[in-house]
Design a protein around this motif. Structure first.
Motif, mmCIF file in Angstrom:
data_model
loop_
_atom_site.group_PDB
_atom_site.id
_atom_site.type_symbol
_atom_site.label_atom_id
_atom_site.label_comp_id
_atom_site.label_asym_id
_atom_site.label_seq_id
_atom_site.Cartn_x
_atom_site.Cartn_y
_atom_site.Cartn_z
ATOM 1 N N ILE A 5 -24.586 2.043 -5.558
ATOM 2 C CA ILE A 5 -25.545 2.804 -4.759
ATOM 3 C C ILE A 5 -25.367 4.275 -5.107
ATOM 4 N N SER A 6 -26.403 4.833 -5.689
ATOM 5 C CA SER A 6 -26.425 6.248 -6.035
ATOM 6 C C SER A 6 -27.344 6.942 -5.021
ATOM 7 N N ALA A 7 -28.193 7.854 -5.468
ATOM 8 C CA ALA A 7 -29.123 8.529 -4.552
ATOM 9 C C ALA A 7 -30.170 9.258 -5.387
ATOM 10 N N ARG A 8 -31.385 9.284 -4.867
ATOM 11 C CA ARG A 8 -32.456 10.001 -5.578
ATOM 12 C C ARG A 8 -32.067 11.451 -5.835
ATOM 13 N N VAL A 9 -31.327 12.050 -4.887
ATOM 14 C CA VAL A 9 -30.999 13.470 -5.057
ATOM 15 C C VAL A 9 -30.066 13.714 -6.247
ATOM 16 N N GLY A 10 -29.516 12.646 -6.828
ATOM 17 C CA GLY A 10 -28.695 12.801 -8.030
ATOM 18 C C GLY A 10 -29.524 12.909 -9.297
ATOM 19 N N SER A 11 -30.834 12.670 -9.177
ATOM 20 C CA SER A 11 -31.694 12.748 -10.359
ATOM 21 C C SER A 11 -31.921 14.212 -10.749
ATOM 22 N N ILE A 12 -31.592 14.561 -11.971
ATOM 23 C CA ILE A 12 -31.796 15.939 -12.459
ATOM 24 C C ILE A 12 -33.297 16.208 -12.595
ATOM 25 N N GLU A 13 -34.003 15.224 -13.132
ATOM 26 C CA GLU A 13 -35.457 15.353 -13.340
ATOM 27 C C GLU A 13 -36.202 15.544 -12.010
ATOM 28 N N ASP A 14 -35.736 14.854 -10.971
ATOM 29 C CA ASP A 14 -36.450 14.833 -9.680
ATOM 30 C C ASP A 14 -36.081 16.027 -8.793
ATOM 31 N N ASN A 15 -35.119 16.845 -9.243
ATOM 32 C CA ASN A 15 -34.576 17.897 -8.365
ATOM 33 C C ASN A 15 -35.508 19.102 -8.286
ATOM 34 N N ARG A 16 -36.224 19.217 -7.161
ATOM 35 C CA ARG A 16 -37.115 20.362 -6.957
ATOM 36 C C ARG A 16 -36.563 21.322 -5.901
ATOM 37 N N LEU A 17 -35.661 20.834 -5.034
ATOM 38 C CA LEU A 17 -35.232 21.619 -3.875
ATOM 39 C C LEU A 17 -33.918 22.353 -4.081
ATOM 40 N N GLY A 18 -33.073 21.854 -4.989
ATOM 41 C CA GLY A 18 -31.754 22.452 -5.177
ATOM 42 C C GLY A 18 -30.843 22.170 -3.994
ATOM 43 N N GLY A 19 -29.714 22.887 -3.930
ATOM 44 C CA GLY A 19 -28.759 22.702 -2.842
ATOM 45 C C GLY A 19 -27.997 21.387 -2.956
ATOM 46 N N TRP A 20 -27.127 21.151 -1.965
ATOM 47 C CA TRP A 20 -26.299 19.938 -1.918
ATOM 48 C C TRP A 20 -25.570 19.757 -3.260
ATOM 49 N N HIS A 21 -24.948 20.839 -3.736
ATOM 50 C CA HIS A 21 -24.426 20.843 -5.108
ATOM 51 C C HIS A 21 -23.428 19.712 -5.366
ATOM 52 N N LEU A 63 -28.712 2.336 -7.833
ATOM 53 C CA LEU A 63 -29.784 2.068 -6.867
ATOM 54 C C LEU A 63 -29.918 3.232 -5.901
ATOM 55 N N HIS A 64 -31.155 3.584 -5.573
ATOM 56 C CA HIS A 64 -31.417 4.527 -4.481
ATOM 57 C C HIS A 64 -31.872 3.716 -3.272
ATOM 58 N N PRO A 65 -31.139 3.797 -2.147
ATOM 59 C CA PRO A 65 -31.467 2.921 -1.015
ATOM 60 C C PRO A 65 -32.596 3.419 -0.124
ATOM 61 N N GLY A 66 -33.138 4.613 -0.398
ATOM 62 C CA GLY A 66 -34.043 5.244 0.558
ATOM 63 C C GLY A 66 -33.220 6.002 1.574
ATOM 64 N N THR A 67 -33.867 6.521 2.616
ATOM 65 C CA THR A 67 -33.116 7.158 3.696
ATOM 66 C C THR A 67 -32.842 6.081 4.734
ATOM 67 N N VAL A 68 -31.564 5.837 4.955
ATOM 68 C CA VAL A 68 -31.139 4.667 5.725
ATOM 69 C C VAL A 68 -30.325 5.125 6.923
ATOM 70 N N ASP A 69 -30.548 4.463 8.039
ATOM 71 C CA ASP A 69 -29.880 4.833 9.292
ATOM 72 C C ASP A 69 -28.419 4.362 9.279
ATOM 73 N N THR A 70 -27.546 5.227 8.777
ATOM 74 C CA THR A 70 -26.107 4.922 8.717
ATOM 75 C C THR A 70 -25.330 6.167 9.167
ATOM 76 N N ALA A 71 -24.012 6.008 9.263
ATOM 77 C CA ALA A 71 -23.171 7.150 9.650
ATOM 78 C C ALA A 71 -23.334 8.306 8.669
ATOM 79 N N LEU A 72 -23.527 7.976 7.396
ATOM 80 C CA LEU A 72 -23.631 9.030 6.368
ATOM 81 C C LEU A 72 -24.866 9.905 6.566
ATOM 82 N N SER A 73 -25.987 9.298 6.944
ATOM 83 C CA SER A 73 -27.235 10.077 7.050
ATOM 84 C C SER A 73 -27.444 10.651 8.449
#
Ligand SMILES: NC(=O)c1ccc[n+]([C@@H]2O[C@H](COP(=O)([O-])OP(=O)(O)OC[C@H]3O[C@@H](n4cnc5c(N)ncnc54)[C@H](OP(=O)(O)O)[C@@H]3O)[C@@H](O)[C@H]2O)c1
Length: 244
Positions: free
Chosen positions: A139-155, A187-197
């Motif tokens: 399980i990875s995350a969409r925010v790890g995509s370099i191509e998809d990164n428009r917002l920056g932050g969360w380095h 895999l990107h799981p989407g935004t999921v209701d867990t302790a992490l999010s």
């Protein structure tokens, strides 16, 4: 969501009586993977590994020996059809600027999100079944995509997930030599209701927040549909490819 995404995963692309090993079974997504696989009639065994003291499959991502011990114990039951790495960490107050970079936070993100899963790969890719389809998925995350990164932050989080994606791509190339029916993906799981999010959910539209069981059902459908031609990539829960 497409109609096909409402279906229950049959896992019919795998050999019957499949054996699955889930790392991070104590987590929101990992726990939902274990529950979904246990309920699936095509699955013969689900080994849910976690760092919970009472777990029979106990490991810590920062202790390679514990990862090796779980992998060896799992191998004693025969080859694995599905290995899922559902561990991860998002440390509080992700950076909004380079001025907030903290080497300790960066190190921890890399240790848990990239190095730990890489060590799991080291000890489990060789255990995957070779005479039928088998899958290793992190399980990875969409925010790890370099191509998809428009917002920056969360380095730290973004960079550690990008590192994980690169490792997955590398392992997929190596796995192809050994196991032509093998699939190694992120895999990107989407935004999921867990302790992490949970600390970040106030910024999420309710319609975008998935229950762990829904995200996991869709990810299993996606994995069921993948072929060796799809290896080495980052896939969203709904089956869409995300560019690295
Ligand atoms: N939730 C989301 O919206 C979302 C979105 C994109 C990506 N993801 C990714 O999805 C994955 C699963 O996250 P989640 O949402 O299910 O979060 P979670 O409920 O916090 O689960 C995280 C899991 O990682 C385990 N873990 C952390 N450090 C560990 C260590 N040193 N050794 C062994 N296990 C360790 C945790 O174990 P303990 O229970 O012992 O702490 C827990 O099982 C993560 O990779 C995350 O980055 C989640």
């Amino acid at each position: 969501m497409s109609e096909s995404q409402d279906l229950a995963p049959t896992l019919s692309s795998f050999r019957p009586a499949l054996r699955a090993l889930v790392w991070g079974a104590s987590g929101g997504i990992g726990g939902a993977f274990v529950a979904a696989l246990e309920a699936n009639p095509r699955v013969a065994a689900v080994l849910g590994a976690s760092r919970t003291a009472s777990s029979p499959w106990r490991f810590d991502l920062e202790d390679e020996r514990s990862i090796e011990a779980v992998a060896q114990a799992a191998a004693a039951g025969g080859p694995l059809d599905l290995v899922l790495v559902a561990t991860g960490v998002l440390l509080p107050s992700p950076e909004k600027s380079w001025r907030q970079l903290d080497p300790a936070v960066l190190s921890r993100a890399y240790a848990i999100n990239a190095i730990g899963p890489a060590l799991i790969a080291k000890h489990t890719l060789g255990l995957l079944r070779r005479d039928a389809k088998s899958v290793f998925a992190c399980i990875s995350a969409r925010v790890g995509s370099i191509e998809d990164n428009r917002l920056g932050g969360w380095h730290a989080y973004r960079a550690s997930k990008a590192a994980l994606d690169m490792l997955v791509r590398n392992f997929s190339i190596e796995l192809r030599q050994r196991n032509p029916q093998g699939v190694c993906v992120a895999l990107h799981p989407g935004t999921v209701d867990t302790a992490l999010s949970r600390p970040f959910q106030s910024a999420v539209k309710p319609s975008k927040l998935q229950a762990p069981a829904d995200s996991v059902r869709r990810m299993l459908l996606t994995l069921d549909g993948l072929t060796p031609a799809d290896t080495g990539k980052l896939w969203a829960y709904d089956g869409a490819p995300i560019p690295f």
